[in-house]
Motif scaffolding. Structure first.
Motif, short mmCIF file in Angstrom:
data_model
loop_
_atom_site.label_atom_id
_atom_site.label_comp_id
_atom_site.label_asym_id
_atom_site.label_seq_id
_atom_site.Cartn_x
_atom_site.Cartn_y
_atom_site.Cartn_z
N SER A 95 -6.02 -0.34 -6.58
CA SER A 95 -5.53 -0.20 -7.95
C SER A 95 -4.03 -0.48 -8.01
CB SER A 95 -5.76 1.24 -8.43
OG SER A 95 -7.10 1.61 -8.23
N THR A 96 -3.52 -0.73 -9.21
CA THR A 96 -2.06 -0.87 -9.37
C THR A 96 -1.46 0.53 -9.54
OG1 THR A 96 -2.21 -0.96 -11.76
CG2 THR A 96 -2.38 -3.08 -10.60
N PRO A 97 -0.15 0.67 -9.30
CA PRO A 97 0.48 1.99 -9.52
C PRO A 97 0.25 2.49 -10.94
CG PRO A 97 1.96 0.57 -8.27
CD PRO A 97 0.80 -0.29 -8.68
N TYR B 67 -6.66 4.25 -2.87
CA TYR B 67 -5.51 3.82 -3.67
C TYR B 67 -5.12 2.35 -3.48
CZ TYR B 67 -3.49 5.36 0.77
OH TYR B 67 -3.24 5.56 2.11
N THR B 68 -5.70 1.66 -2.48
CA THR B 68 -5.20 0.31 -2.18
C THR B 68 -5.62 -0.73 -3.22
OG1 THR B 68 -7.16 -0.02 -0.78
CG2 THR B 68 -5.12 0.66 0.31
N LYS C 36 1.60 2.23 -3.44
CA LYS C 36 0.42 2.80 -4.10
C LYS C 36 0.13 4.21 -3.58
CE LYS C 36 -1.49 -1.71 -5.01
NZ LYS C 36 -2.46 -2.73 -4.60
N TYR D 162 0.82 -1.22 0.00
CA TYR D 162 0.00 0.00 0.00
C TYR D 162 0.85 1.26 0.00
CZ TYR D 162 -3.90 -3.13 1.18
OH TYR D 162 -4.84 -4.13 1.19
N ILE E 24 -3.15 3.83 -11.16
CA ILE E 24 -3.23 5.11 -10.43
C ILE E 24 -2.75 6.25 -11.33
CG2 ILE E 24 -2.24 6.40 -8.47
CD1 ILE E 24 -2.37 3.73 -6.86
#
Ligand SMILES: Cc1ncc(COP(=O)(O)O)c(C=O)c1O
Length: 406
Positions: free
Chosen positions: A381-383, A378-379, A306, A303, A386
Motif C-alpha cells: 500500500s502507499t503511505p 504494509y509493503t 511504509k 518499505y 496506510i
C-alpha cells in the motif's frame, strides 16, 4: 463430485486443506478496498528496466537456455548465490550443498516429502507461516506450537515438549523457524536464542529448517548470523528471490548438508524436473551484473517509509483502543493483538468498511491461539492508503466494541 473421482482419490487428497488466505483474497478484490491482507512486494519497486537489460542472453546462448537444465540448478546462479550468501551462512557453500528451487515454497514441499511420515510432529513458532503449516499438514504432519515474544520463538520451552512427545511414543522430526522478520509475527530471533536452538537441536538430535525469505529486507539494526552458521550439519536454510527481486521469477534456493540436498533433488526430479532454465539464467545475469546489490537499498527505503507510516498510524488510531504489537525491524508484516476482540468478527466489519487484513487464527498451529490477532501487510500500500486504512480499521474496532443501535 462424480463417483469416478471420489472413489479414487488418495488419502492425502481427501484430507488436504486449501489455503484460507487464497480463498479470502477473492472476497477482497472489490473496488475501493485497501488491502493489508496479501504478502506482496510493491509493484513500483520491480526493477523492470535492469531486468530487461539481461534479455540479450537469449541471443547469446538461446539454444542452451531454452533447453531442460539440470535438476540441481543453473551453475552460474548457484555460484553467485554461494558467494553472495557467504557472510550470512558463515562460509561459502559448495555446489552440492545447494539446490535451486521453484520458489522457497518448493523447498518446504520437498523437505516435507523427505522428512514427514503420518503422525510425525513438527515444532513451529505459534503463529507460523500458513503455507508451511498447510504443506506439512497435507503430508501427514502434526504440530507443537511454541509461543513467541519480541526475541522470536521461546526456545527454552522446546526440550520439555520433545521429552513429553517422546514419552508418548511420538517422533519429533524437525523444528521449523522463520528467524528474521517473522511471517506473520514480525519478530526476529535474538542471537542468544539462535545459539540455544542449535544446542537443543544437537542435544535432542532434531534438525532445523531455517526459512529466511525476508532476511535481506532489514530497515533497522545489524544483520544477524544465520542458525546455519552455528550448526555443523543439522540445519537446512531456504532463501528466495521473491521479496528482494520478484516473486514472478519463482526462484528460491535451499542450502544444507549434501546428503539432504541430494534427497531433496531426487524429489524435485519427480516434481518439476528442473526450475525454469531461462528464468534462472535471467536472474543470474541480473545478479552477476551487480544489480541485486544496487536494488536492495531501493526496496528497503520504499518499505521503511511504509513500515514507519504503519507504526505512526497504529500508534495514532489503534493503540488508544488497546492494540499492541512488536515493531518489525524488517520484512513485510505487523502482527497486532486486539486483546478483547475476535478478529474473525472484526474482519467482516472491516470488509464492509473497505479495509482488509488476515485474521490470526489460521496462522496458529494451536487452534484458538490467534483469535485476538490480525496480520497486516504494509509493503503493497502507499503511505496515504496506510493512514486511511488504519482510520477505517479503528472505526471497525469501535463498531465491534459498541454495536450500532438501529
Ligand atoms: C515465511 C515464508 N516462507 C516461504 C515463502 C514462500 O516464498 P516463495 O515461494 O515465493 O519463495 C513465503 C512467502 O510469502 C514466506 O512468507
Amino acid at each position: 463430485m462424480s463417483k469416478i473421482w471420489q472413489e479414487n482419490f488418495s488419502n492425502i487428497s481427501k484430507n488436504s486443506r486449501p489455503s484460507p488466505i487464497r480463498e479470502m483474497l477473492a472476497l477482497i478484490r472489490q473496488p475501493g478496498m485497501i488491502s493489508f491482507a496479501g504478502g506482496m512486494p510493491a509493484p513500483e519497486v520491480f526493477p523492470v528496466d535492469k531486468f530487461y537489460e539481461g534479455v540479450h542472453i537469449l541471443k547469446d546462448d538461446g539454444a542452451n537456455l531454452l533447453q531442460y537444465g539440470t535438476t540441481e540448478g543453473y551453475p552460474p546462479l548457484k555460484e553467485f548465490l554461494a558467494e553472495w550468501t557467504a557472510p550470512r551462512m558463515g562460509r561459502k557453500v559448495n555446489p552440492d550443498e545447494m539446490l535451486i528451487t521453484t520458489g522457497s515454497q518448493q523447498a518446504l514441499d520437498l523437505f516435507a516429502w523427505a522428512m514427514i511420515d503420518e503422525g510425525d510432529l513438527i515444532i513451529t513458532e505459534d503463529p507460523s507461516y500458513l503455507a508451511a503449516l498447510t504443506v506439512f499438514f497435507n503430508h501427514g504432519g502434526d504440530f507443537i506450537g511454541i509461543p513467541t515474544d519480541r526475541e522470536g520463538m521461546m526456545v527454552d520451552m522446546i526440550p520439555e515438549k520433545i521429552e513429553k512427545a517422546r514419552a508418548e511414543g511420538k517422533k519429533v522430526k524437525f523444528i521449523y523457524t522463520i528467524v528474521n522478520f517473522h511471517n506473520p509475527g514480525g519478530s526476529t530471533m535474538s542471537v542468544e536464542r539462535r545459539k540455544r536452538l542449535v544446542e537443543i537441536s544437537k542435544k535432542y538430535n532434531v534438525p532445523v529448517f531455517e526459512d529466511d525469505p525476508y532476511g535481506y529486507v532489514r530497515y533497522d539494526g545489524e544483520h544477524l548470523p544465520s542458525i546455519f552458521s552455528f550448526h555443523d550439519d543439522g540445519v537446512i536454510y531456504a532463501g528466495s528471490f521473491s521479496k528482494i527481486l520478484s516473486p514472478g521469477t519463482r526462484i528460491g534456493w535451499v542450502t544444507g548438508p549434501k546428503e539432504i540436498i541430494r534427497n531433496l533433488t531426487v524429489f524435485k526430479q519427480g516434481t518439476d524436473l528442473c526450475s525454469s532454465t531461462i528464468t534462472q539464467a535471467l536472474v543470474a545475469e541480473y545478479c552477476n551484473k551487480g544489480h541485486l546489490d544496487g536494488h536492495l537499498p531501493t526496496i528497503i527505503e520504499n518499505y521503511r517509509v511504509k513500515r514507519d507510516a504503519m507504526e505512526k498510524n497504529l500508534e495514532k488510531y489503534l493503540a488508544p483502543m488497546g492494540a499492541t504489537w512488536v515493531k518489525p525491524e524488517g520484512g513485510f508484516f505487523y502482527w497486532i493483538n486486539f486483546p478483547k476482540i475476535n478478529t474473525n468478527d472484526l474482519f467482516k466489519i472491516a470488509i464492509d468498511k473497505k479495509v482488509a487484513f488476515v485474521p490470526g487464527d489460521p496462522f496458529c498451529p494451536t487452534p484458538g491461539t490467534g483469535i485476538h490477532h490480525a496480520r497486516l501487510n504494509y509493503t503493497f500500500s502507499t503511505p496515504e492508503q496506510i493512514e486511511e486504512g488504519m482510520k477505517r480499521l479503528a472505526e471497525a474496532v469501535n463498531e465491534l466494541a459498541i454495536p450500532a443501535v438501529h
